[in-house]
Write an enzyme that holds these catalytic residues in place. Structure first.
Site, PDB file in Angstrom:
ATOM      1  N   GLU A 426       0.597  -0.876  -0.303  1.00  0.00           N
ATOM      2  CA  GLU A 426       0.158  -0.273   0.029  1.00  0.00           C
ATOM      3  C   GLU A 426       0.610   1.326   0.074  1.00  0.00           C
ATOM      4  O   GLU A 426       0.732   2.213   0.372  1.00  0.00           O
ATOM      5  CB  GLU A 426      -0.727   0.123   1.361  1.00  0.00           C
ATOM      6  CG  GLU A 426      -2.122  -1.037   1.065  1.00  0.00           C
ATOM      7  CD  GLU A 426      -2.785  -0.359   1.375  1.00  0.00           C
ATOM      8  OE1 GLU A 426      -3.756   0.301   1.183  1.00  0.00           O
ATOM      9  OE2 GLU A 426      -4.006  -1.732   2.355  1.00  0.00           O
TER      10      GLU A 426
HETATM   11  C1  LIG Z   1       2.561  -9.367   0.284  1.00  0.00           C
HETATM   12  C2  LIG Z   1       2.407  -8.667  -0.619  1.00  0.00           C
HETATM   13  C3  LIG Z   1       1.220  -8.704  -0.746  1.00  0.00           C
HETATM   14  C4  LIG Z   1       0.933  -7.579  -2.635  1.00  0.00           C
HETATM   15  N1  LIG Z   1      -0.128  -7.225  -2.671  1.00  0.00           N
HETATM   16  C5  LIG Z   1       0.163  -6.285  -3.801  1.00  0.00           C
HETATM   17  C6  LIG Z   1      -1.323  -7.159  -4.694  1.00  0.00           C
HETATM   18  O1  LIG Z   1      -2.823  -7.117  -4.372  1.00  0.00           O
HETATM   19  N2  LIG Z   1      -1.623  -5.760  -5.603  1.00  0.00           N
HETATM   20  C7  LIG Z   1      -0.363  -5.248  -6.594  1.00  0.00           C
HETATM   21  O2  LIG Z   1      -0.294  -4.284  -7.100  1.00  0.00           O
HETATM   22  N3  LIG Z   1       1.131  -5.004  -5.344  1.00  0.00           N
HETATM   23  C8  LIG Z   1       1.420  -5.756  -4.477  1.00  0.00           C
HETATM   24  N4  LIG Z   1       2.446  -6.263  -3.607  1.00  0.00           N
HETATM   25  C9  LIG Z   1       3.478  -5.444  -4.193  1.00  0.00           C
HETATM   26  C10 LIG Z   1       3.551  -4.221  -3.225  1.00  0.00           C
HETATM   27  O3  LIG Z   1       3.156  -2.880  -3.035  1.00  0.00           O
HETATM   28  C11 LIG Z   1       4.825  -4.277  -3.408  1.00  0.00           C
HETATM   29  O4  LIG Z   1       6.342  -4.386  -3.369  1.00  0.00           O
HETATM   30  C12 LIG Z   1       5.887  -2.547  -2.997  1.00  0.00           C
HETATM   31  O5  LIG Z   1       4.924  -1.810  -4.323  1.00  0.00           O
HETATM   32  C13 LIG Z   1       6.775  -2.263  -3.491  1.00  0.00           C
HETATM   33  O6  LIG Z   1       7.242  -1.969  -4.708  1.00  0.00           O
HETATM   34  P1  LIG Z   1       8.504  -3.482  -4.680  1.00  0.00           P
HETATM   35  O7  LIG Z   1       8.682  -4.552  -4.094  1.00  0.00           O
HETATM   36  O8  LIG Z   1       8.752  -3.938  -6.201  1.00  0.00           O
HETATM   37  O9  LIG Z   1      10.077  -3.191  -3.660  1.00  0.00           O
HETATM   38  P2  LIG Z   1      10.762  -2.141  -4.320  1.00  0.00           P
HETATM   39  O10 LIG Z   1       9.790  -0.858  -5.130  1.00  0.00           O
HETATM   40  O11 LIG Z   1      11.947  -2.374  -5.698  1.00  0.00           O
HETATM   41  O12 LIG Z   1      11.252  -0.590  -3.510  1.00  0.00           O
HETATM   42  C14 LIG Z   1      12.392  -1.037  -2.325  1.00  0.00           C
HETATM   43  C15 LIG Z   1      13.001  -0.807  -1.981  1.00  0.00           C
HETATM   44  O13 LIG Z   1      13.764   0.211  -2.162  1.00  0.00           O
HETATM   45  C16 LIG Z   1      12.230   1.841  -1.765  1.00  0.00           C
HETATM   46  N5  LIG Z   1      12.918   3.139  -2.349  1.00  0.00           N
HETATM   47  C17 LIG Z   1      12.237   2.688  -4.013  1.00  0.00           C
HETATM   48  N6  LIG Z   1      12.502   3.353  -4.551  1.00  0.00           N
HETATM   49  C18 LIG Z   1      12.914   5.075  -3.292  1.00  0.00           C
HETATM   50  C19 LIG Z   1      12.877   5.599  -3.352  1.00  0.00           C
HETATM   51  N7  LIG Z   1      12.813   7.222  -4.071  1.00  0.00           N
HETATM   52  N8  LIG Z   1      13.420   6.391  -2.392  1.00  0.00           N
HETATM   53  C20 LIG Z   1      14.039   6.003  -1.891  1.00  0.00           C
HETATM   54  N9  LIG Z   1      13.832   4.785  -1.394  1.00  0.00           N
HETATM   55  C21 LIG Z   1      12.402   4.208  -2.736  1.00  0.00           C
HETATM   56  C22 LIG Z   1      11.280   1.106  -0.582  1.00  0.00           C
HETATM   57  O14 LIG Z   1      10.459   2.348  -0.218  1.00  0.00           O
HETATM   58  C23 LIG Z   1      11.399  -0.235  -0.415  1.00  0.00           C
HETATM   59  O15 LIG Z   1      12.083  -0.361   0.700  1.00  0.00           O
HETATM   60  C24 LIG Z   1       2.713  -7.018  -2.089  1.00  0.00           C
HETATM   61  C25 LIG Z   1       3.499  -7.801  -2.171  1.00  0.00           C
HETATM   62  C26 LIG Z   1       3.328  -8.654  -1.387  1.00  0.00           C
HETATM   63  C27 LIG Z   1       4.647  -8.788  -0.436  1.00  0.00           C
END
Ligand SMILES: Cc1cc2nc3c(=O)[nH]c(=O)nc-3n(C[C@H](O)[C@H](O)[C@H](O)COP(=O)(O)OP(=O)(O)OC[C@H]3O[C@@H](n4cnc5c(N)ncnc54)[C@H](O)[C@@H]3O)c2cc1C
Length: 648
Positions: A426
């Protein structure tokens, strides 16, 4: 459960809802002007919008009784029948549990009554969240279905789409999922690769792409899917823009992977969802073609506030369980509850639960007012605060049990695993921190534009006013925003805290203004930026869902990266905002500063620091020139140097 019992419950629920609607309507009559809904945004201008938060949105005893009648059966079901240990162990919510959740109306809590849902207000939805939060897997399954999966249809759907999809979603006959994240696109929503191409006869979009980590992905029949589409803009050029679609599994070409093996919320279903030449009728575009980014952000912004009450409910239960243990476990011939360090942990948990509950219901109350209140900053604050407190408090509770807390026989280790996700989905907390600060700065930038322009032009009265304000500030002014005193809004017992808050908010506003004056290029052309002007607070999109920044300075090359930020601490000294922009970079950068105390480890010099609110500026603009050159190459592919900060 028999059909009769079901109907009785639905009738009771509908009664409760009607009472709440009547209550909301009665409140509506009392308001004479539409609310601005900008309490948090106004803080960036150094103002406390009292009318937005005082009095705290209370419900009367009668309404409370009605609500309790409604939540009673749900609470009974969760405390007596839901077996969280089994759900975690078997990595599945049992079918009979899902059926009962459906029969209690919990799959359609915010679906309007005319479409078969309970039509709950945000306040009552938050109250239900307190109970639903007792099991992490169930809470996530229900939230993925209605807070994000079907929410787009409520917010942006046409009448026909609502009539077609909502009734079966409200009853739980159909389950919904929200498909945004992709293997290469997480926080950076704008980079999704899933594509929808219009068919030659213009009747269908052909959808191709893969989504990952989709909650309910293996259970859902209806998906809200975000894909890139070609859009012709007003200048007749073709652009790729995100569009949202309602996709039925029955359209064909929809498959899902096996459930992911996760750390926590193991009973919720998370998997990949693939779309291969899926034919989506054009009538299933959600909102406007090309307007999908806004749809996604509005969905996410609208549901976040409820995390506060979900976590508060879980914490209250946790405190109860842990207190029982602490009052019976003896060490050194005393109950654990007699040790000061253990009492401190209970005080911390109680304080956090109280604060997050207050934040959640305040935001819900604001959202329930007529009009379209924009509480996206408040909701993001609630999410960041409650998710981090959940993690901290569950860990402290586990600590009170010592070794027992680590064992699977007790629920603590599961709760610890379950709460960890709250900081990630979220909108990750890092992205939300930037969102809060950037959106607030953007708001302040818009309002202060005129004043800043006057100052830049050297308007004598504005300059004198600014200088005298600064002089008054430097000798220590008394800030009075009407919170205290005879006609004050707060109880006399919290006068000291309220005065401190007024002072902090005032100086926070001044800090924002100083930053904008010194570095801010506010929307619109602004000649003569002065010594440095690398930060632009642009108005891209609706300002609610998007924020933009750029770090390219057109004339001087001396701007140092990593040198400005603002922060705001809410009561309890929790850091909620951070912003940094790096020259030449497309990305807004966050230092993810944890607390004002971190400043002493920074190479930056604090220019003002006071409890709760601070800012800093790099005193040496040329220091990082070498770094600047490196970071500004290659040239930005975006001619305006803007970066869109999406939040998933
Ligand atoms: C159990 C689970 C359920 C989920 N359910 C859904 C769902 O129903 N639908 C859906 O669409 N998605 C879902 N997701 C996906 C979730 O929304 C994403 O994991 C989340 O948006 C973060 O993306 P990422 O994991 O690719 O992390 P990334 O975007 O790769 O980020 C990795 C880390 O880097 C940090 N970061 C990234 N950009 C920056 C920046 N500019 N400055 C500082 N820090 C930064 C992030 O905060 C994070 O700590 C789910 C994920 C999980 C684990």
């Amino acid at each position: 459960m028999s059909a009769v019992a079901h109907l009785l419950r639905r009738a009771a629920a509908a009664r409760a809802c009607r009472t709440l609607v009547a209550f909301a309507a009665s409140r509506r009559l009392l308001r004479t002007s539409p609310p601005s809904g900008a309490f948090a945004k106004e803080l960036f201008l150094g103002k406390i919008e009292k009318k937005e938060v005082f009095p705290f949105p209370e419900v009367s005893q009668d309404e409370l009784n009605e609500i309790n009648q409604f939540v009673g059966p749900v609470e009974k079901f969760f405390t007596e029948e839901v077996d969280s240990q089994r759900i975690d162990r078997e990595e599945k919510i049992p079918d009979e549990t899902l059926e009962k959740l459906k029969s209690l109306g919990l799959f359609g809590m915010q679906v309007p009554e005319e479409y078969g849902g309970l039509g709950l207000s945000n306040t009552l939805y938050a109250r239900m969240g307190e109970i639903v939060g007792l099991d992490g897997s169930i809470a996530v399954t229900l939230a993925a279905h209605q807070a994000i999966g079907l929410k787009g249809i409520i917010l942006a759907g046409s009448k026909e789409q609502k009539a077609k999809y909502l009734p079966r979603l409200a009853s739980g006959e159909h389950i919904a999922a929200f498909c945004l994240t992709e293997p290469s696109s997480g926080s950076d929503v704008a980079s999704i690769k899933t594509r929808a191409t219009l068919s030659e006869d213009k009747k269908y979009y052909i959808l191709n792409g893969s989504k990952v980590w989709i909650t309910n992905g293996g259970l859902a029949n209806i998906f809200t899917v975000f894909a890139k589409t070609q859009v012709v803009d007003s200048e007749s050029s073709v652009k790729d823009k995100i569009t949202a679609f309602i996709v039925e599994r029955d359209f064909g070409g929809v498959t899902n992977g096996k459930p992911e093996d996760k750390l926590g919320i193991r009973g919720s279903n998370t998997c990949e969802v693939h779309f291969e030449n899926t034919r989506v009728p054009v009538e299933n575009v959600l909102g406007e073609v090309g307007g999908g980014f806004k749809v996604a952000m509005n969905i996410l912004n609208s549901g976040r506030f409820s995390m506060g009450s979900v976590v508060a409910g879980m914490l209250k239960k946790l405190i109860e369980m842990t207190a029982e243990y602490a009052c019976t476990r003896k060490q050194f011939n005393k109950n654990l509850s007699e040790f000061g360090l253990i009492q401190e942990k209970f005080a911390l948990m109680a304080q956090k639960a109280y604060v997050m509950e207050s934040m959640a219901y305040l935001t819900a109350g604001m959202l329930d007012r007529p009009g379209f209140p924009d509480c996206s900053i408040e909701a993001a604050m609630v999410k960041v605060f409650s998710s981090e407190c959940a993690w901290q408090c569950v860990s402290e509770a586990l600590q009170i049990l010592g070794g027992s807390g680590y064992m699977r026989d007790y629920p603590y280790e599961r709760m610890l695993r379950d709460t960890r996700i709250l900081l990630i989905f979220e909108g990750t907390n890092e992205i939300l921190r930037m969102y809060i600060a950037l959106t607030g700065l953007q708001h302040a930038g818009r309002i202060l534009t005129a004043r800043i322009n006057e100052l830049k032009r050297g308007n004598v009265s504005t300059v004198i006013e600014t200088i005298s304000q600064k002089l008054r500030d430097s000798v220590g002014r008394t800030v009075n925003m009407g919170l205290t005193g005879k006609l004050g809004a707060v109880h006399p017992s919290v006068t000291d805290s309220a005065s401190k808050l007024e002072e902090n908010v005032y100086y926070f506003g001044r800090t924002v203004e100083t930053l904008l004056l010194r570095f801010g290029k506010v929307p619109g052309p602004l000649p003569g930026l002065g010594r440095a002007g690398p930060l632009r607070l642009g108005s891209q999109g609706d300002g609610l869902s998007e924020v933009s920044t750029f770090g390219t300075r057109p004339r001087k090359k001396s701007w140092s990266p990593w040198r400005h930020g603002v922060g705001l601490a809410v009561p309890g000294a929790t850091w909620v905002g951070a912003f940094q922009a790096e020259r030449g970079s497309l990305e807004p950068k966050s230092r993810a500063v944890a607390a004002p105390g971190d400043m002493k480890h920074s190479k930056h010099q604090p220019v003002s620091q006071f409890p709760g609110t601070w800012s800093y500026l790099d005193p040496c603009p040329n220091r990082n020139r070498r770094e600047n050159r490196a970071s500004s190459e290659p040239a930005s592919p975006n001619p305006k140097g803007e970066a869109v900060l999406g939040m998933n």
